[in-house]
Write a protein that holds these residues in place. Sequence first.
Motif, PDB file in Angstrom:
ATOM      1  N   LEU A  38       0.644  -1.209   0.051  1.00  0.00           N
ATOM      2  CA  LEU A  38       0.061   0.090  -0.011  1.00  0.00           C
ATOM      3  C   LEU A  38       1.008   1.159   0.081  1.00  0.00           C
ATOM      4  CD1 LEU A  38      -2.673   1.285   0.427  1.00  0.00           C
ATOM      5  CD2 LEU A  38      -2.181   1.208   2.797  1.00  0.00           C
ATOM      6  N   GLU A  39       0.518   2.268  -0.747  1.00  0.00           N
ATOM      7  CA  GLU A  39       1.187   3.402  -0.735  1.00  0.00           C
ATOM      8  C   GLU A  39       0.202   4.460  -0.677  1.00  0.00           C
ATOM      9  OE1 GLU A  39       3.379   6.422  -4.119  1.00  0.00           O
ATOM     10  OE2 GLU A  39       2.844   4.306  -4.697  1.00  0.00           O
ATOM     11  N   ILE A  40       0.368   5.353   0.478  1.00  0.00           N
ATOM     12  CA  ILE A  40      -0.581   6.475   0.499  1.00  0.00           C
ATOM     13  C   ILE A  40       0.028   7.611  -0.205  1.00  0.00           C
ATOM     14  CG2 ILE A  40      -1.436   8.341   2.024  1.00  0.00           C
ATOM     15  CD1 ILE A  40      -2.540   5.106   2.554  1.00  0.00           C
ATOM     16  N   ARG A  41      -0.693   8.093  -1.306  1.00  0.00           N
ATOM     17  CA  ARG A  41      -0.121   9.237  -1.988  1.00  0.00           C
ATOM     18  C   ARG A  41      -0.413  10.507  -1.651  1.00  0.00           C
ATOM     19  NH1 ARG A  41       0.526   7.726  -7.650  1.00  0.00           N
ATOM     20  NH2 ARG A  41       1.638   5.903  -7.845  1.00  0.00           N
ATOM     21  N   GLU A  42      -1.553  10.865  -1.057  1.00  0.00           N
ATOM     22  CA  GLU A  42      -1.911  12.195  -0.724  1.00  0.00           C
ATOM     23  C   GLU A  42      -3.012  12.229   0.260  1.00  0.00           C
ATOM     24  OE1 GLU A  42      -2.994  16.439  -2.647  1.00  0.00           O
ATOM     25  OE2 GLU A  42      -1.854  14.948  -3.923  1.00  0.00           O
ATOM     26  N   THR A  43      -3.244  13.020   1.175  1.00  0.00           N
ATOM     27  CA  THR A  43      -4.424  13.139   1.896  1.00  0.00           C
ATOM     28  C   THR A  43      -4.943  14.583   2.098  1.00  0.00           C
ATOM     29  OG1 THR A  43      -3.077  13.706   4.065  1.00  0.00           O
ATOM     30  CG2 THR A  43      -3.525  11.345   3.571  1.00  0.00           C
ATOM     31  N   SER A  44      -6.127  14.744   2.360  1.00  0.00           N
ATOM     32  CA  SER A  44      -6.753  16.110   2.536  1.00  0.00           C
ATOM     33  C   SER A  44      -7.924  15.828   3.692  1.00  0.00           C
ATOM     34  CB  SER A  44      -7.664  16.447   1.414  1.00  0.00           C
ATOM     35  OG  SER A  44      -8.439  17.580   1.511  1.00  0.00           O
ATOM     36  N   LYS A  45      -7.542  16.716   4.647  1.00  0.00           N
ATOM     37  CA  LYS A  45      -8.440  16.778   5.805  1.00  0.00           C
ATOM     38  C   LYS A  45      -8.001  15.286   6.442  1.00  0.00           C
ATOM     39  CE  LYS A  45     -11.522  20.356   4.891  1.00  0.00           C
ATOM     40  NZ  LYS A  45     -12.760  20.625   4.668  1.00  0.00           N
ATOM     41  N   GLY A  46      -9.169  14.671   7.264  1.00  0.00           N
ATOM     42  CA  GLY A  46      -9.039  13.344   7.902  1.00  0.00           C
ATOM     43  C   GLY A  46      -8.335  13.172   9.009  1.00  0.00           C
ATOM     44  N   THR A  47      -7.959  14.356   9.779  1.00  0.00           N
ATOM     45  CA  THR A  47      -7.483  14.353  11.068  1.00  0.00           C
ATOM     46  C   THR A  47      -8.216  13.895  12.078  1.00  0.00           C
ATOM     47  OG1 THR A  47      -7.514  16.568  11.589  1.00  0.00           O
ATOM     48  CG2 THR A  47      -5.569  16.104  10.118  1.00  0.00           C
ATOM     49  N   GLU A  48      -7.715  13.872  13.337  1.00  0.00           N
ATOM     50  CA  GLU A  48      -8.589  13.484  14.392  1.00  0.00           C
ATOM     51  C   GLU A  48      -9.589  14.451  14.939  1.00  0.00           C
ATOM     52  OE1 GLU A  48      -6.579  11.690  18.192  1.00  0.00           O
ATOM     53  OE2 GLU A  48      -4.688  11.367  16.960  1.00  0.00           O
ATOM     54  N   LYS A  49      -9.188  15.834  14.334  1.00  0.00           N
ATOM     55  CA  LYS A  49     -10.257  16.993  14.800  1.00  0.00           C
ATOM     56  C   LYS A  49     -11.215  17.058  13.603  1.00  0.00           C
ATOM     57  CE  LYS A  49      -6.811  19.487  17.215  1.00  0.00           C
ATOM     58  NZ  LYS A  49      -5.968  20.647  17.276  1.00  0.00           N
ATOM     59  N   ASP A  50     -10.991  16.501  12.333  1.00  0.00           N
ATOM     60  CA  ASP A  50     -11.967  16.495  11.265  1.00  0.00           C
ATOM     61  C   ASP A  50     -13.080  15.570  11.354  1.00  0.00           C
ATOM     62  OD1 ASP A  50     -10.455  18.574   9.854  1.00  0.00           O
ATOM     63  OD2 ASP A  50      -8.995  16.889   9.236  1.00  0.00           O
ATOM     64  N   THR A  51     -14.071  15.969  10.377  1.00  0.00           N
ATOM     65  CA  THR A  51     -15.230  14.882  10.372  1.00  0.00           C
ATOM     66  C   THR A  51     -15.251  14.525   8.978  1.00  0.00           C
ATOM     67  OG1 THR A  51     -16.663  16.787   9.929  1.00  0.00           O
ATOM     68  CG2 THR A  51     -16.615  16.177  12.123  1.00  0.00           C
ATOM     69  N   GLU A  52     -14.415  14.834   8.014  1.00  0.00           N
ATOM     70  CA  GLU A  52     -14.458  14.458   6.669  1.00  0.00           C
ATOM     71  C   GLU A  52     -12.937  14.511   6.057  1.00  0.00           C
ATOM     72  OE1 GLU A  52     -15.401  18.212   4.038  1.00  0.00           O
ATOM     73  OE2 GLU A  52     -17.240  17.236   5.010  1.00  0.00           O
ATOM     74  N   GLY A  53     -12.576  13.567   5.252  1.00  0.00           N
ATOM     75  CA  GLY A  53     -11.232  13.651   4.654  1.00  0.00           C
ATOM     76  C   GLY A  53     -11.094  12.771   3.399  1.00  0.00           C
ATOM     77  N   GLN A  54     -10.180  12.911   2.749  1.00  0.00           N
ATOM     78  CA  GLN A  54      -9.761  12.004   1.392  1.00  0.00           C
ATOM     79  C   GLN A  54      -8.348  11.580   1.506  1.00  0.00           C
ATOM     80  OE1 GLN A  54     -10.785  15.125  -1.643  1.00  0.00           O
ATOM     81  NE2 GLN A  54     -12.554  13.652  -2.133  1.00  0.00           N
ATOM     82  N   VAL A  55      -8.287  10.255   1.219  1.00  0.00           N
ATOM     83  CA  VAL A  55      -6.955   9.654   1.107  1.00  0.00           C
ATOM     84  C   VAL A  55      -6.897   9.108  -0.312  1.00  0.00           C
ATOM     85  CG1 VAL A  55      -5.383   7.651   2.028  1.00  0.00           C
ATOM     86  CG2 VAL A  55      -6.970   8.921   3.509  1.00  0.00           C
ATOM     87  N   GLU A  56      -5.611   9.284  -1.020  1.00  0.00           N
ATOM     88  CA  GLU A  56      -5.537   8.937  -2.378  1.00  0.00           C
ATOM     89  C   GLU A  56      -4.481   7.962  -2.130  1.00  0.00           C
ATOM     90  OE1 GLU A  56      -3.575  10.226  -6.532  1.00  0.00           O
ATOM     91  OE2 GLU A  56      -3.917  11.659  -5.297  1.00  0.00           O
ATOM     92  N   PHE A  57      -4.755   6.725  -2.553  1.00  0.00           N
ATOM     93  CA  PHE A  57      -3.745   5.457  -2.312  1.00  0.00           C
ATOM     94  C   PHE A  57      -3.618   4.778  -3.567  1.00  0.00           C
ATOM     95  CE2 PHE A  57      -7.857   3.583  -1.884  1.00  0.00           C
ATOM     96  CZ  PHE A  57      -7.667   2.452  -2.279  1.00  0.00           C
ATOM     97  N   LYS A  58      -2.539   3.789  -3.441  1.00  0.00           N
ATOM     98  CA  LYS A  58      -2.307   2.920  -4.792  1.00  0.00           C
ATOM     99  C   LYS A  58      -2.123   1.775  -4.015  1.00  0.00           C
ATOM    100  CE  LYS A  58      -0.087   2.225  -9.041  1.00  0.00           C
ATOM    101  NZ  LYS A  58       1.038   2.916  -9.981  1.00  0.00           N
TER     102      LYS A  58
END
Length: 161
Positions: free
Chosen positions: A77-97
């Motif tokens: 698994l390779e995590i490419r990029e993330t947007s939000k998704g921290t412990e304080k957030d309620t939504e987030g995105q994770v780009e992976f391959k």
Amino acid sequence: MSLCACGSEKNFSDCCQPYIKGTKPAPTAVALMRSRYTAFAVGEMDYIFKTHHESTRKDLDMDGVKSWAQNSEWLGLEIRETSKGTEKDTEGQVEFKCKFNFNGAEQAHHELSTFIKEKGEWFFVDGVMRNNTVRRVDPKVGRNDPCPCGSGKKAKKCCHQ
């Protein structure tokens, strides 16, 4: 002790296992993404179902997912990029391959996943494929075809040099 399949280089028992076994919730969208990958690798399909958000769970073909997971060799698994998704957030995105062998052929799955957090728990909502398929817009020009630039020469003697 064995290393976690998610690629963190931590022991499974100290990484994704507590999330998969339900002893603690994944604290971030990335942690949920990693634990879901690991669940595929170790065959924990109940976790995949449980962490799929109820709004899109009806679209989940668990028999197909289970068959795919069991008949694949998970290679990384390779995590490419993330947007939000921290412990304080309620939504987030994770780009992976991720890479896997299926039916004797190595394949890759590249996705941008969306996650939401409800009542302190992260859930996978949906994903958009990122397998950059290139489609030709114009017809293919062969070496002996007239050059598309309009010179009147064969393509091999003009722009294809």
